[in-house]
Write a protein that holds these residues in place. Sequence first.
Motif, PDB file in Angstrom:
ATOM      1  N   ALA A   1       0.690  -1.365   0.090  1.00 43.66           N
ATOM      2  CA  ALA A   1      -0.053  -0.342  -0.081  1.00 43.66           C
ATOM      3  C   ALA A   1       0.764   1.260  -0.112  1.00 43.66           C
ATOM      4  CB  ALA A   1      -0.973  -0.029   1.203  1.00 43.66           C
ATOM      5  N   CYS A   2       1.794   1.316   0.745  1.00 43.41           N
ATOM      6  CA  CYS A   2       2.877   2.418   0.779  1.00 43.41           C
ATOM      7  C   CYS A   2       3.598   2.787  -0.536  1.00 43.41           C
ATOM      8  CB  CYS A   2       3.660   2.313   1.971  1.00 43.41           C
ATOM      9  SG  CYS A   2       5.030   0.841   1.844  1.00 43.41           S
ATOM     10  N   LEU A   3       3.895   1.837  -1.235  1.00 44.59           N
ATOM     11  CA  LEU A   3       4.539   1.951  -2.432  1.00 44.59           C
ATOM     12  C   LEU A   3       3.430   2.361  -3.468  1.00 44.59           C
ATOM     13  CD1 LEU A   3       6.541  -1.384  -2.452  1.00 44.59           C
ATOM     14  CD2 LEU A   3       7.180   0.832  -1.491  1.00 44.59           C
ATOM     15  N   ASP A   4       2.393   1.794  -3.429  1.00 42.93           N
ATOM     16  CA  ASP A   4       1.344   2.236  -4.645  1.00 42.93           C
ATOM     17  C   ASP A   4       0.582   3.603  -4.374  1.00 42.93           C
ATOM     18  OD1 ASP A   4       1.537  -0.306  -5.546  1.00 42.93           O
ATOM     19  OD2 ASP A   4       0.416  -1.290  -4.898  1.00 42.93           O
ATOM     20  N   ILE A   5       0.666   4.210  -3.308  1.00 45.44           N
ATOM     21  CA  ILE A   5       0.106   5.218  -3.182  1.00 45.44           C
ATOM     22  C   ILE A   5       0.882   6.664  -3.211  1.00 45.44           C
ATOM     23  CG2 ILE A   5       0.645   5.693  -0.477  1.00 45.44           C
ATOM     24  CD1 ILE A   5      -2.206   6.721  -0.105  1.00 45.44           C
ATOM     25  N   CYS A   6       2.129   6.199  -3.420  1.00 45.22           N
ATOM     26  CA  CYS A   6       2.949   7.569  -3.640  1.00 45.22           C
ATOM     27  C   CYS A   6       2.739   8.149  -4.821  1.00 45.22           C
ATOM     28  CB  CYS A   6       4.774   7.028  -3.673  1.00 45.22           C
ATOM     29  SG  CYS A   6       5.785   8.358  -3.980  1.00 45.22           S
ATOM     30  N   PRO A   7       2.343   9.522  -4.750  1.00 42.59           N
ATOM     31  CA  PRO A   7       2.257  10.345  -5.857  1.00 42.59           C
ATOM     32  C   PRO A   7       3.108  10.599  -6.988  1.00 42.59           C
ATOM     33  CG  PRO A   7       1.690  11.370  -3.937  1.00 42.59           C
ATOM     34  CD  PRO A   7       2.493  10.152  -3.370  1.00 42.59           C
ATOM     35  N   THR A   8       4.489  10.460  -6.564  1.00 48.48           N
ATOM     36  CA  THR A   8       5.592  10.786  -7.433  1.00 48.48           C
ATOM     37  C   THR A   8       6.378   9.547  -7.916  1.00 48.48           C
ATOM     38  OG1 THR A   8       6.764  11.203  -5.552  1.00 48.48           O
ATOM     39  CG2 THR A   8       5.699  13.074  -7.044  1.00 48.48           C
ATOM     40  N   ARG A   9       6.029   8.271  -7.261  1.00 51.32           N
ATOM     41  CA  ARG A   9       6.619   7.138  -7.497  1.00 51.32           C
ATOM     42  C   ARG A   9       8.134   7.003  -7.179  1.00 51.32           C
ATOM     43  NH1 ARG A   9       2.067   5.856  -7.261  1.00 51.32           N
ATOM     44  NH2 ARG A   9       0.693   5.063  -9.208  1.00 51.32           N
ATOM     45  N   ALA A  10       8.248   7.167  -5.830  1.00 47.93           N
ATOM     46  CA  ALA A  10       9.653   7.702  -5.400  1.00 47.93           C
ATOM     47  C   ALA A  10      10.163   6.319  -4.756  1.00 47.93           C
ATOM     48  CB  ALA A  10       9.593   8.404  -4.133  1.00 47.93           C
ATOM     49  N   PHE A  11       9.512   5.285  -4.918  1.00 42.82           N
ATOM     50  CA  PHE A  11      10.179   4.002  -4.534  1.00 42.82           C
ATOM     51  C   PHE A  11      10.265   3.197  -5.814  1.00 42.82           C
ATOM     52  CE2 PHE A  11       7.188   5.275  -1.141  1.00 42.82           C
ATOM     53  CZ  PHE A  11       8.199   5.424  -0.238  1.00 42.82           C
TER      54      PHE A  11
ATOM     55  N   GLN B   1      13.623   0.557  -0.984  1.00 42.18           N
ATOM     56  CA  GLN B   1      14.374   1.545  -1.783  1.00 42.18           C
ATOM     57  C   GLN B   1      13.619   2.777  -1.805  1.00 42.18           C
ATOM     58  OE1 GLN B   1      16.173   0.232  -5.308  1.00 42.18           O
ATOM     59  NE2 GLN B   1      16.380  -1.857  -4.591  1.00 42.18           N
ATOM     60  N   LEU B   2      14.077   3.991  -1.711  1.00 42.50           N
ATOM     61  CA  LEU B   2      13.755   5.443  -1.625  1.00 42.50           C
ATOM     62  C   LEU B   2      14.683   6.157  -2.708  1.00 42.50           C
ATOM     63  CD1 LEU B   2      11.743   7.562  -1.088  1.00 42.50           C
ATOM     64  CD2 LEU B   2      13.052   8.165   0.934  1.00 42.50           C
ATOM     65  N   ASP B   3      14.195   6.567  -3.746  1.00 41.75           N
ATOM     66  CA  ASP B   3      14.910   7.712  -4.351  1.00 41.75           C
ATOM     67  C   ASP B   3      14.536   9.024  -4.048  1.00 41.75           C
ATOM     68  OD1 ASP B   3      16.056   9.373  -6.334  1.00 41.75           O
ATOM     69  OD2 ASP B   3      15.212   8.470  -8.024  1.00 41.75           O
ATOM     70  N   ALA B   4      15.014   9.836  -2.986  1.00 44.06           N
ATOM     71  CA  ALA B   4      14.654  10.917  -2.486  1.00 44.06           C
ATOM     72  C   ALA B   4      14.440  12.306  -3.463  1.00 44.06           C
ATOM     73  CB  ALA B   4      15.786  11.199  -1.444  1.00 44.06           C
ATOM     74  N   ARG B   5      15.232  12.105  -4.503  1.00 44.73           N
ATOM     75  CA  ARG B   5      15.114  13.097  -5.488  1.00 44.73           C
ATOM     76  C   ARG B   5      13.586  13.104  -5.989  1.00 44.73           C
ATOM     77  NH1 ARG B   5      19.604  10.961  -9.370  1.00 44.73           N
ATOM     78  NH2 ARG B   5      18.250   9.249  -8.997  1.00 44.73           N
ATOM     79  N   ARG B   6      12.466  12.225  -5.882  1.00 46.78           N
ATOM     80  CA  ARG B   6      11.105  12.057  -6.291  1.00 46.78           C
ATOM     81  C   ARG B   6      10.080  11.966  -5.147  1.00 46.78           C
ATOM     82  NH1 ARG B   6      10.955  10.285 -11.380  1.00 46.78           N
ATOM     83  NH2 ARG B   6       8.868   9.828 -11.327  1.00 46.78           N
TER      84      ARG B   6
END
Length: 370
Positions: A191-201, A206-211
Amino acid sequence: MTALEEKLRDKARELGFAGLRIADPGAAAKAGDRLREFLALGHEGDMTWLRETAARRADPRVLWPDARSAILLAMSYAPEIDPLARLEAKDTGVISTYALGRDYHDVIKGKLKHLAQWLAKESGQEVKVFVDTAPLMEKPLSEAAGLGWQGKHTNLVSRTLGSWFFLGAILSAAHLRRDEPESDHCGTCRACLDICPTRAFPAPHQLDARRCISYLTIEHKGHIAREFRAAIGNRIYGCDDCLAVCPWNKFASVAHEAKLKARADLIAPKLAELARLDDQAFRKLFSASPVKRSGRDRFIRNVLIAIGNSGDAELAAEAESRLADQSALVRAMAVWALSRLLPERDFARLRERHAAQETDDAVLTEWQNA
């Protein structure tokens, strides 16, 4: 458990901490490898201090060779409101739940110092206190100590506190009995991955902080890339989405620490009023808040993005008033907001009037690309 560890836990509860666990300072050695991979991919963005302090972050014993125990503590900030419901009111700004009360650094550090002084006296050993600002990897250490586990969104999750809690740490030269590490309880949930508005994972854990919207609205000092602006919505400081949807939050109780409770005036502040803040007014409004760390110009940049996403033509006047702002960062986002709110003919007239007087290349680019 010895008498000292038992007394330590009792003292922590008295101070308002929801949990205390103990780990070997070297228990999170693999976290150093993950940090190096994160940096190799350039996912840290503007956060250059992560690269500069990587060696110390990888092992607390590099930070302090005499450390024999890492004491990790949790303090709940679980909200009384629904964090996601605020996203619907487009004329208001959304400040991340953790920043709605007093600055947690100040609140928790005071309590940690009190606890650390008690421990130093009881154990006869030196102690050092950490709250988020020092090069210490609290989340991997907290997992090793058993406070929770790092979920797929990379934040710590607890079976009793959900995702809503701050971490603090005390390193001690005393050898204290270790607790068992926590295992991963995310299962197949994403759920936490799918809700991200900017697809930061890019992938689980793994997190791409730039997104990441939290990074973009708080840490990033420059102009926010056009590809992320619409997705930011009305989030003006941070983002709660990946935390708010975690199923483990159903076990979290509302925070008890009064200083961490949400200020009424920050729950749904009007974008029009925020856009008018000068530096002095910004400092006054956020004098005891974590929001102050972004500075006025970055904050108004975020407010103007939210205004541009509001769809409310009445807010165009607030954006237009910022075209003469001293900050190019602010002027650029005022241009973008107006390009979203004004009819094409009205925007063209503004461009003819203001672009000829503009001296900053980034703002000129906004006029040209709008």
